[in-house]
Design an enzyme around this catalytic site. Structure first.
Site, short mmCIF file in Angstrom:
data_model
loop_
_atom_site.label_atom_id
_atom_site.label_comp_id
_atom_site.label_asym_id
_atom_site.label_seq_id
_atom_site.Cartn_x
_atom_site.Cartn_y
_atom_site.Cartn_z
N TYR A 140 0.84 -1.21 0.00
CA TYR A 140 0.00 0.00 0.00
C TYR A 140 0.87 1.26 0.00
O TYR A 140 0.73 2.13 -0.86
CB TYR A 140 -0.92 -0.01 1.22
CG TYR A 140 -1.94 1.12 1.21
CD1 TYR A 140 -3.03 1.10 0.34
CD2 TYR A 140 -1.81 2.21 2.07
CE1 TYR A 140 -3.96 2.13 0.33
CE2 TYR A 140 -2.74 3.24 2.07
CZ TYR A 140 -3.82 3.20 1.20
OH TYR A 140 -4.74 4.22 1.19
N LYS A 144 1.31 3.94 -3.07
CA LYS A 144 0.83 5.33 -2.91
C LYS A 144 1.99 6.32 -3.05
O LYS A 144 1.81 7.43 -3.57
CB LYS A 144 0.12 5.52 -1.57
CG LYS A 144 -1.24 4.81 -1.48
CD LYS A 144 -2.30 5.44 -2.38
CE LYS A 144 -3.68 4.88 -2.09
NZ LYS A 144 -4.74 5.41 -2.97
N1 LIG Z 1 -10.35 5.18 4.33
C1 LIG Z 1 -9.20 5.74 4.67
O1 LIG Z 1 -8.93 5.95 5.87
C2 LIG Z 1 -8.22 6.18 3.61
C3 LIG Z 1 -7.05 6.83 4.04
C4 LIG Z 1 -6.14 7.26 3.08
C5 LIG Z 1 -6.40 7.06 1.74
N2 LIG Z 1 -7.54 6.42 1.35
C6 LIG Z 1 -7.78 6.26 -0.09
O2 LIG Z 1 -9.06 6.74 -0.43
C7 LIG Z 1 -9.57 6.03 -1.58
C8 LIG Z 1 -10.96 5.51 -1.27
O3 LIG Z 1 -10.85 4.64 -0.16
P1 LIG Z 1 -12.09 4.12 0.71
O4 LIG Z 1 -11.69 4.24 2.13
O5 LIG Z 1 -13.34 4.74 0.23
O6 LIG Z 1 -12.01 2.58 0.33
P2 LIG Z 1 -13.15 1.47 0.13
O7 LIG Z 1 -14.34 1.77 0.96
O8 LIG Z 1 -12.42 0.17 0.31
O9 LIG Z 1 -13.56 1.66 -1.41
C9 LIG Z 1 -12.63 1.41 -2.41
C10 LIG Z 1 -13.27 1.70 -3.73
O10 LIG Z 1 -12.31 1.43 -4.77
C11 LIG Z 1 -12.91 0.56 -5.71
N3 LIG Z 1 -11.93 -0.29 -6.39
C12 LIG Z 1 -10.99 -1.08 -5.86
N4 LIG Z 1 -10.34 -1.73 -6.83
C13 LIG Z 1 -10.88 -1.34 -8.00
C14 LIG Z 1 -10.65 -1.67 -9.36
N5 LIG Z 1 -9.71 -2.55 -9.74
N6 LIG Z 1 -11.42 -1.07 -10.32
C15 LIG Z 1 -12.37 -0.19 -9.96
N7 LIG Z 1 -12.66 0.16 -8.70
C16 LIG Z 1 -11.91 -0.42 -7.73
C17 LIG Z 1 -13.87 -0.29 -4.90
O11 LIG Z 1 -14.81 -0.94 -5.76
P3 LIG Z 1 -15.43 -2.39 -5.40
O12 LIG Z 1 -16.61 -2.13 -4.51
O13 LIG Z 1 -15.81 -2.93 -6.74
O14 LIG Z 1 -14.36 -3.18 -4.72
C18 LIG Z 1 -14.49 0.78 -4.02
O15 LIG Z 1 -15.47 1.50 -4.70
C19 LIG Z 1 -8.55 4.94 -1.87
O16 LIG Z 1 -7.70 5.35 -2.92
C20 LIG Z 1 -7.77 4.82 -0.57
O17 LIG Z 1 -6.47 4.32 -0.76
C21 LIG Z 1 -8.46 5.98 2.25
#
Ligand SMILES: NC(=O)c1ccc[n+]([C@@H]2O[C@H](COP(=O)([O-])OP(=O)(O)OC[C@H]3O[C@@H](n4cnc5c(N)ncnc54)[C@H](OP(=O)(O)O)[C@@H]3O)[C@@H](O)[C@H]2O)c1
Length: 214
Positions: A140, A144
Protein backbone atom coordinates in the site's frame (compact mmCIF):
# COMPACT_ATOMS: atom_id res chain seq x y z
CA UNK A 1 -19.09 21.31 -13.67
CA UNK A 2 -18.50 17.75 -14.86
CA UNK A 3 -16.76 15.49 -12.34
CA UNK A 4 -15.44 11.98 -13.09
CA UNK A 5 -14.86 9.68 -10.11
CA UNK A 6 -13.59 6.10 -9.94
CA UNK A 7 -14.51 3.64 -7.20
CA UNK A 8 -17.71 5.54 -6.42
CA UNK A 9 -19.97 2.68 -5.31
CA UNK A 10 -18.90 2.81 -1.65
CA UNK A 11 -16.72 4.64 0.86
CA UNK A 12 -15.25 8.05 0.09
CA UNK A 13 -16.13 7.85 -3.62
CA UNK A 14 -19.79 7.30 -2.84
CA UNK A 15 -19.82 10.22 -0.39
CA UNK A 16 -18.16 12.49 -2.95
CA UNK A 17 -20.73 11.51 -5.58
CA UNK A 18 -23.75 12.06 -3.33
CA UNK A 19 -22.57 15.47 -2.13
CA UNK A 20 -21.71 16.67 -5.65
CA UNK A 21 -25.11 15.59 -7.01
CA UNK A 22 -26.86 17.34 -4.11
CA UNK A 23 -25.00 20.52 -5.12
CA UNK A 24 -26.27 20.27 -8.72
CA UNK A 25 -23.00 19.04 -10.25
CA UNK A 26 -22.84 16.53 -13.11
CA UNK A 27 -21.01 13.31 -12.25
CA UNK A 28 -19.73 10.37 -14.26
CA UNK A 29 -18.66 7.42 -12.15
CA UNK A 30 -16.51 4.45 -13.05
CA UNK A 31 -17.39 1.36 -11.00
CA UNK A 32 -16.58 -2.34 -11.23
CA UNK A 33 -20.07 -3.50 -10.35
CA UNK A 34 -23.03 -1.12 -9.88
CA UNK A 35 -24.07 2.03 -8.03
CA UNK A 36 -26.51 1.83 -5.09
CA UNK A 37 -28.72 4.57 -6.66
CA UNK A 38 -29.53 6.44 -9.87
CA UNK A 39 -29.81 10.19 -10.51
CA UNK A 40 -30.61 12.37 -13.53
CA UNK A 41 -27.15 14.03 -13.35
CA UNK A 42 -25.30 10.77 -12.79
CA UNK A 43 -23.80 8.68 -15.57
CA UNK A 44 -22.72 5.22 -14.46
CA UNK A 45 -19.99 3.46 -16.43
CA UNK A 46 -18.05 0.28 -15.84
CA UNK A 47 -14.33 0.26 -15.21
CA UNK A 48 -11.77 -2.02 -13.65
CA UNK A 49 -8.90 0.36 -13.00
CA UNK A 50 -6.37 -2.49 -12.80
CA UNK A 51 -6.98 -3.17 -16.49
CA UNK A 52 -5.77 -0.72 -19.18
CA UNK A 53 -8.25 -2.10 -21.76
CA UNK A 54 -11.13 -1.46 -19.39
CA UNK A 55 -9.77 2.06 -18.77
CA UNK A 56 -9.69 2.71 -22.54
CA UNK A 57 -13.31 1.55 -22.91
CA UNK A 58 -14.35 3.67 -19.92
CA UNK A 59 -12.75 6.83 -21.29
CA UNK A 60 -14.27 6.26 -24.75
CA UNK A 61 -17.73 6.44 -23.17
CA UNK A 62 -17.15 9.75 -21.39
CA UNK A 63 -19.08 12.12 -23.63
CA UNK A 64 -18.78 15.45 -21.78
CA UNK A 65 -15.49 17.39 -21.32
CA UNK A 66 -14.08 16.83 -17.82
CA UNK A 67 -13.60 19.65 -15.29
CA UNK A 68 -12.48 17.40 -12.42
CA UNK A 69 -11.09 13.86 -12.57
CA UNK A 70 -10.81 12.07 -9.22
CA UNK A 71 -8.74 8.89 -9.15
CA UNK A 72 -10.33 7.49 -6.01
CA UNK A 73 -10.42 3.70 -6.56
CA UNK A 74 -7.82 2.01 -4.41
CA UNK A 75 -6.93 -1.19 -2.59
CA UNK A 76 -5.28 -1.83 0.73
CA UNK A 77 -3.70 -5.26 0.82
CA UNK A 78 -2.53 -5.88 4.35
CA UNK A 79 0.87 -7.41 3.77
CA UNK A 80 3.68 -6.61 6.13
CA UNK A 81 7.42 -7.29 6.13
CA UNK A 82 8.60 -10.09 5.85
CA UNK A 83 5.39 -11.60 4.40
CA UNK A 84 4.81 -9.50 1.30
CA UNK A 85 3.80 -11.44 -1.83
CA UNK A 86 4.36 -10.72 -5.50
CA UNK A 87 0.60 -10.89 -6.01
CA UNK A 88 -0.10 -8.29 -3.30
CA UNK A 89 2.59 -6.00 -4.58
CA UNK A 90 1.48 -6.19 -8.23
CA UNK A 91 -2.25 -5.77 -7.57
CA UNK A 92 -1.54 -2.75 -5.34
CA UNK A 93 0.62 -1.22 -8.04
CA UNK A 94 -1.98 -1.89 -10.74
CA UNK A 95 -4.89 -0.33 -8.85
CA UNK A 96 -3.19 2.39 -6.83
CA UNK A 97 -0.52 3.56 -9.26
CA UNK A 98 -0.88 2.30 -12.83
CA UNK A 99 -4.67 2.74 -12.97
CA UNK A 100 -4.61 6.46 -12.09
CA UNK A 101 -1.70 7.07 -14.47
CA UNK A 102 -3.37 5.24 -17.37
CA UNK A 103 -6.69 6.95 -16.76
CA UNK A 104 -5.13 10.41 -16.88
CA UNK A 105 -3.05 9.50 -19.95
CA UNK A 106 -6.07 8.07 -21.76
CA UNK A 107 -8.23 11.09 -20.95
CA UNK A 108 -5.44 13.31 -22.29
CA UNK A 109 -4.98 11.27 -25.49
CA UNK A 110 -8.71 11.23 -26.17
CA UNK A 111 -8.90 14.97 -25.44
CA UNK A 112 -11.47 14.58 -22.66
CA UNK A 113 -9.90 17.06 -20.22
CA UNK A 114 -10.90 20.72 -20.32
CA UNK A 115 -8.30 23.50 -20.28
CA UNK A 116 -7.71 24.16 -16.55
CA UNK A 117 -9.03 20.73 -15.53
CA UNK A 118 -8.29 19.54 -12.00
CA UNK A 119 -6.89 16.02 -11.69
CA UNK A 120 -6.93 14.59 -8.19
CA UNK A 121 -5.14 11.43 -7.15
CA UNK A 122 -6.52 10.19 -3.85
CA UNK A 123 -3.29 9.26 -2.15
CA UNK A 124 -2.51 8.61 1.50
CA UNK A 125 -0.24 9.91 4.21
CA UNK A 126 0.95 6.29 4.31
CA UNK A 127 2.58 7.02 0.95
CA UNK A 128 4.58 9.91 2.40
CA UNK A 129 8.29 9.00 2.41
CA UNK A 130 9.03 11.74 4.93
CA UNK A 131 6.33 10.69 7.39
CA UNK A 132 6.67 6.93 7.24
CA UNK A 133 7.40 5.03 10.43
CA UNK A 134 7.60 1.72 8.60
CA UNK A 135 4.56 0.29 10.38
CA UNK A 136 2.26 -0.11 7.43
CA UNK A 137 1.25 -2.42 4.61
CA UNK A 138 4.29 -2.44 2.35
CA UNK A 139 2.41 -2.78 -0.98
CA UNK A 140 0.00 0.00 0.00
CA UNK A 141 2.61 2.55 1.07
CA UNK A 142 4.93 1.77 -1.82
CA UNK A 143 2.12 2.05 -4.39
CA UNK A 144 0.83 5.33 -2.91
CA UNK A 145 4.35 6.79 -2.83
CA UNK A 146 4.59 5.88 -6.52
CA UNK A 147 1.18 7.49 -7.10
CA UNK A 148 2.62 10.69 -5.66
CA UNK A 149 5.32 10.51 -8.32
CA UNK A 150 2.57 10.17 -10.93
CA UNK A 151 1.17 13.44 -9.58
CA UNK A 152 4.52 15.22 -9.78
CA UNK A 153 5.43 13.91 -13.23
CA UNK A 154 2.06 14.75 -14.78
CA UNK A 155 1.97 18.17 -13.12
CA UNK A 156 5.10 18.88 -15.17
CA UNK A 157 3.52 17.58 -18.38
CA UNK A 158 0.04 19.07 -18.06
CA UNK A 159 0.97 22.72 -17.64
CA UNK A 160 -2.52 24.01 -18.39
CA UNK A 161 -4.14 21.84 -15.70
CA UNK A 162 -3.82 21.08 -11.99
CA UNK A 163 -2.56 17.66 -10.89
CA UNK A 164 -2.52 17.02 -7.14
CA UNK A 165 -2.39 14.25 -4.53
CA UNK A 166 -4.94 14.46 -1.73
CA UNK A 167 -4.88 12.47 1.51
CA UNK A 168 -8.53 12.08 2.57
CA UNK A 169 -7.79 11.67 6.28
CA UNK A 170 -8.38 8.46 8.20
CA UNK A 171 -11.93 7.64 7.19
CA UNK A 172 -14.54 5.17 8.44
CA UNK A 173 -14.92 2.95 5.35
CA UNK A 174 -14.33 -0.71 4.54
CA UNK A 175 -10.69 0.27 4.03
CA UNK A 176 -10.29 2.69 6.94
CA UNK A 177 -12.17 0.51 9.45
CA UNK A 178 -14.56 1.42 12.25
CA UNK A 179 -11.87 2.98 14.45
CA UNK A 180 -11.33 5.82 11.99
CA UNK A 181 -12.31 9.25 13.35
CA UNK A 182 -13.75 10.75 10.15
CA UNK A 183 -17.04 9.99 8.44
CA UNK A 184 -16.88 9.63 4.64
CA UNK A 185 -19.15 12.70 4.32
CA UNK A 186 -16.74 14.84 6.40
CA UNK A 187 -13.76 13.80 4.32
CA UNK A 188 -15.66 14.22 1.04
CA UNK A 189 -16.93 17.69 2.01
CA UNK A 190 -13.36 18.76 2.72
CA UNK A 191 -11.99 17.24 -0.48
CA UNK A 192 -14.61 19.02 -2.61
CA UNK A 193 -13.88 22.37 -0.97
CA UNK A 194 -10.13 21.87 -1.45
CA UNK A 195 -10.63 20.97 -5.13
CA UNK A 196 -12.86 23.99 -5.78
CA UNK A 197 -10.25 26.32 -4.23
CA UNK A 198 -7.24 24.66 -5.88
CA UNK A 199 -4.81 27.16 -7.39
CA UNK A 200 -1.54 25.17 -7.43
CA UNK A 201 -0.41 22.05 -9.26
CA UNK A 202 2.05 19.31 -8.22
CA UNK A 203 1.21 19.46 -4.52
CA UNK A 204 0.39 16.89 -1.78
CA UNK A 205 -2.32 18.11 0.58
CA UNK A 206 -4.96 16.66 2.89
CA UNK A 207 -8.74 17.03 2.88
CA UNK A 208 -8.40 20.30 4.83
CA UNK A 209 -5.93 21.76 2.32
CA UNK A 210 -2.91 21.41 4.63
CA UNK A 211 0.39 20.49 2.98
CA UNK A 212 1.80 17.00 3.50
CA UNK A 213 5.50 16.27 3.07
CA UNK A 214 6.15 14.00 0.07
N1 LIG B 1 -10.35 5.18 4.33
C1 LIG B 1 -9.20 5.74 4.67
O1 LIG B 1 -8.93 5.95 5.87
C2 LIG B 1 -8.22 6.18 3.61
C3 LIG B 1 -7.05 6.83 4.04
C4 LIG B 1 -6.14 7.26 3.08
C5 LIG B 1 -6.40 7.06 1.74
N2 LIG B 1 -7.54 6.42 1.35
C6 LIG B 1 -7.78 6.26 -0.09
O2 LIG B 1 -9.06 6.74 -0.43
C7 LIG B 1 -9.57 6.03 -1.58
C8 LIG B 1 -10.96 5.51 -1.27
O3 LIG B 1 -10.85 4.64 -0.16
P1 LIG B 1 -12.09 4.12 0.71
O4 LIG B 1 -11.69 4.24 2.13
O5 LIG B 1 -13.34 4.74 0.23
O6 LIG B 1 -12.01 2.58 0.33
P2 LIG B 1 -13.15 1.47 0.13
O7 LIG B 1 -14.34 1.77 0.96
O8 LIG B 1 -12.42 0.17 0.31
O9 LIG B 1 -13.56 1.66 -1.41
C9 LIG B 1 -12.63 1.41 -2.41
C10 LIG B 1 -13.27 1.70 -3.73
O10 LIG B 1 -12.31 1.43 -4.77
C11 LIG B 1 -12.91 0.56 -5.71
N3 LIG B 1 -11.93 -0.29 -6.39
C12 LIG B 1 -10.99 -1.08 -5.86
N4 LIG B 1 -10.34 -1.73 -6.83
C13 LIG B 1 -10.88 -1.34 -8.00
C14 LIG B 1 -10.65 -1.67 -9.36
N5 LIG B 1 -9.71 -2.55 -9.74
N6 LIG B 1 -11.42 -1.07 -10.32
C15 LIG B 1 -12.37 -0.19 -9.96
N7 LIG B 1 -12.66 0.16 -8.70
C16 LIG B 1 -11.91 -0.42 -7.73
C17 LIG B 1 -13.87 -0.29 -4.90
O11 LIG B 1 -14.81 -0.94 -5.76
P3 LIG B 1 -15.43 -2.39 -5.40
O12 LIG B 1 -16.61 -2.13 -4.51
O13 LIG B 1 -15.81 -2.93 -6.74
O14 LIG B 1 -14.36 -3.18 -4.72
C18 LIG B 1 -14.49 0.78 -4.02
O15 LIG B 1 -15.47 1.50 -4.70
C19 LIG B 1 -8.55 4.94 -1.87
O16 LIG B 1 -7.70 5.35 -2.92
C20 LIG B 1 -7.77 4.82 -0.57
O17 LIG B 1 -6.47 4.32 -0.76
C21 LIG B 1 -8.46 5.98 2.25
Amino acid sequence: MHWVITGANRGIGLALTKILLSEGEVVTVGVRTSMPFEHENLKILKVDTSNPVSIEEFVSQIDTPIDVLINNAGVLIEERFPNVTEEGMLLSFKVNTMGPYMLIQECYKKDKLKEGAKIVNISSILGSITNTGGTTSMPYSISKAALNMVTKLLAHKLKNMYVVSIHPGWVKTDMGGQEAPLLPEESATGIIKVIKNLNKSGIFIDYKGDTIQW
